[in-house]
Design a protein around this motif. Structure first.
Motif, mmCIF file in Angstrom:
data_model
loop_
_atom_site.group_PDB
_atom_site.id
_atom_site.type_symbol
_atom_site.label_atom_id
_atom_site.label_comp_id
_atom_site.label_asym_id
_atom_site.label_seq_id
_atom_site.Cartn_x
_atom_site.Cartn_y
_atom_site.Cartn_z
ATOM 1 N N SER A 31 0.826 -1.208 0.000
ATOM 2 C CA SER A 31 0.000 0.000 0.000
ATOM 3 C C SER A 31 0.861 1.260 0.000
ATOM 4 O O SER A 31 0.524 2.264 -0.640
ATOM 5 C CB SER A 31 -0.944 0.004 1.205
ATOM 6 N N ASP A 61 -7.916 -10.928 -1.499
ATOM 7 C CA ASP A 61 -9.326 -10.733 -1.139
ATOM 8 C C ASP A 61 -9.851 -9.471 -1.802
ATOM 9 O O ASP A 61 -9.601 -8.355 -1.338
ATOM 10 C CB ASP A 61 -9.457 -10.642 0.380
ATOM 11 N N GLY A 63 -12.813 -8.459 -1.784
ATOM 12 C CA GLY A 63 -13.884 -7.858 -0.997
ATOM 13 C C GLY A 63 -13.400 -6.952 0.114
ATOM 14 O O GLY A 63 -14.190 -6.220 0.713
ATOM 15 N N LYS A 64 -12.122 -6.958 0.399
ATOM 16 C CA LYS A 64 -11.588 -6.136 1.484
ATOM 17 C C LYS A 64 -11.538 -4.671 1.057
ATOM 18 O O LYS A 64 -11.040 -4.349 -0.019
ATOM 19 C CB LYS A 64 -10.181 -6.614 1.850
ATOM 20 N N PRO A 65 -12.039 -3.759 1.890
ATOM 21 C CA PRO A 65 -11.981 -2.330 1.543
ATOM 22 C C PRO A 65 -10.531 -1.851 1.412
ATOM 23 O O PRO A 65 -9.698 -2.159 2.271
ATOM 24 C CB PRO A 65 -12.682 -1.645 2.726
ATOM 25 N N ARG A 66 -10.247 -1.099 0.365
ATOM 26 C CA ARG A 66 -8.894 -0.580 0.142
ATOM 27 C C ARG A 66 -9.019 0.900 -0.229
ATOM 28 O O ARG A 66 -9.153 1.251 -1.400
ATOM 29 C CB ARG A 66 -8.174 -1.375 -0.949
ATOM 30 N N GLU A 67 -8.959 1.720 0.788
ATOM 31 C CA GLU A 67 -9.200 3.155 0.629
ATOM 32 C C GLU A 67 -8.165 3.783 -0.294
ATOM 33 O O GLU A 67 -6.959 3.549 -0.175
ATOM 34 C CB GLU A 67 -9.153 3.838 2.003
ATOM 35 N N ASP A 70 -7.969 2.613 -6.856
ATOM 36 C CA ASP A 70 -8.923 2.464 -7.958
ATOM 37 C C ASP A 70 -9.317 0.991 -8.060
ATOM 38 O O ASP A 70 -8.465 0.131 -8.331
ATOM 39 C CB ASP A 70 -8.268 2.936 -9.252
ATOM 40 N N PRO A 71 -10.583 0.646 -7.859
ATOM 41 C CA PRO A 71 -11.004 -0.763 -7.911
ATOM 42 C C PRO A 71 -10.664 -1.439 -9.231
ATOM 43 O O PRO A 71 -10.479 -2.662 -9.274
ATOM 44 C CB PRO A 71 -12.529 -0.674 -7.718
#
Length: 443
Positions: A31, A61, A63-67, A70-71
């Motif tokens: 990150s 994963d 589904g894990k939020p990654r603030e 960009d998805p």
């Protein structure tokens, strides 16, 4: 018809061309790498001569939020990301060995340069990875695998490439240094210091790899391989941890003018016939208070190098954490990207010396032995005779009262590890010695 041979020089993509980057892993380090790449994109473009373009981030994963990510960049198919035609460099920050090995080898064989922070992978499979990089004429960088932001890999590969390294000794694990420093500065027990390290995030929930020396042993294998141009693997490193170090050991060391540090020690060993070999070890070590490594506190790392021409050098800094490790990864990434744009390769692995790995029993060292003995006339002479029988001379002997017995602290002169170990084993068998409390080597 002449067989086509792969060119030894990579001509490069050309100035101004973009360089595609795939990041494998989005944990603490991944990150930070992504954040810094995005924040410093203009500066990196100037340093490289072309832009860095993030093509994807592989995660386990989705589904894990990654603030802030960009998805569209995220994928759980790392192998497909590696094999994309627009990916030039793969950054591996997953950790572990088996799965990362599969991914890194696939990347190298596909002609992608690789930057990794994975010390366990490099220590276990450096030969295989280096061969794959050479076959594909691409770069394999791993500065972040040893002591994070401290530029020790580049120093050994480039800055000291014209010198002969004699010895490398260093504090290369921040968790154990924090624990030992807390025990030294506050008088805490090992368990209390470990609990504090865990609370502050320096120690993992399972601290075994750190406190038993395994993490440092991986780094020692890498340092020995680079420093002595010889293949040294994790299994070649003699390894002992700090879990048996007590507050009494810390106090005894202080009384004798030492501090205890977990050191990785890599050295060139020459026997009586002049034959050279390489030894690598990790163990608690008594370091004189005047030695530069003695003042390295908290979770900091330091590498102390002794070279034939350069003399004594020390490299100090933050050896762990997301930002420092990301700094080292990005330094490698800039170098790999520059080569992709302008051509050429970074210095690769060179094991031309091919020295044998020494049997640890043949390494010369000194022991600090703390034991409980009978408090009677003749005990010192009896113990001295046991040391003398194996050709070991004693540098200092300190005796203190300890209830009905006496506490005896002996520091030896240099002798072969096997002789010292055998002497301690013999001491434990005689009636005059009630207990051997600790045995710690000296630098």
């Amino acid at each position: 018809m002449t067989e086509n041979k792969q060119p030894t020089y990579n001509p490069g993509k050309g100035a101004g061309e973009p360089v595609g980057v795939a990041i494998l892993g989005h944990g603490t380090v991944g990150s930070e790498v992504l954040r810094l790449m995005e924040e410093n994109s203009d500066a990196f473009a100037h340093r490289i001569g072309g832009t860095l373009e993030i093509k994807g981030v592989a995660v386990s994963d989705l589904g894990k939020p990654r603030e802030g990510v960009d998805p569209a960049l995220l994928t759980d198919d790392a192998m497909a990301l590696i094999n994309r035609d627009d990916v030039d460099i793969v950054v591996e920050v997953i950790g572990g060995i088996d799965y990362p090995r599969e991914l890194v080898l696939a990347a190298l064989r596909a002609g992608k340069s690789v930057v990794t922070a994975n010390k366990a992978l490099v220590a276990a499979h450096a030969d295989e990875l280096a061969a794959a990089a050479d076959a594909a004429n691409v770069d394999l960088y791993f500065e972040a695998a040893v002591a994070a932001a401290i530029p020790v890999v580049g120093m050994l590969r480039r800055s000291l490439a014209g010198d002969n390294i004699l010895r490398i000794s260093g504090i290369v694990n921040g968790t154990t240094n924090f624990i030992l420093d807390a025990m030294e500065s506050t008088g805490a027990t090992y368990d209390d210091a470990l609990a504090e390290a865990t609370r502050l995030g320096y120690a993992e929930a399972d601290p075994t790899a750190d406190v038993e020396g395994h993490d440092a042993a991986s780094k020692a294998a890498i340092l020995a391989s680079l420093g002595f141009h010889t293949r040294v693997k994790f299994d070649d490193v003699h390894c002992e941890g700090i879990s048996s170090i007590t507050a009494e050991d810390i106090q005894a060391a202080r009384d004798a003018g030492y501090v205890i540090k977990l050191l990785a020690i890599c050295e060139r060993v020459t026997d009586e016939q002049g034959n050279e070999s390489v030894a690598a070890s990790v163990h608690p070590t008594l370091v004189p208070k005047e030695h530069p490594l003695a003042s390295v506190n908290e979770s900091y790392n330091a590498i102390f190098v002794e070279a034939e021409a350069a003399g004594r050098l020390m490299f100090y800094g933050n050896g762990a954490g997301g930002a420092p490790t990301a700094s080292a990864v990005l330094g490698d990434l800039v170098g790999a990207a520059r080569n992709k744009v302008h051509g050429g390769r970074a210095p690769g692995e060179n094991t031309y010396a091919n020295l044998p790995v020494a049997d640890f029993g043949d390494v010369t060292t000194r022991y600090h032995i703390d034991m409980e003995v009978e408090d009677r006339t003749g005990v010192l002479a009896e113990l001295a005779a046991i040391f003398a029988a194996r050709g070991i001379s004693l540098k200092t002997i300190r005796q203190e009262e300890s209830g009905d017995n006496a506490r005896l602290i002996v520091v030896t002169h240099s002798a072969r590890e096997s002789n010292l170990a055998a002497t301690v084993e013999e001491l434990q068998k005689i009636s005059a010695v009630k207990a051997v409390n600790s045995v710690i080597r000296l630098i």
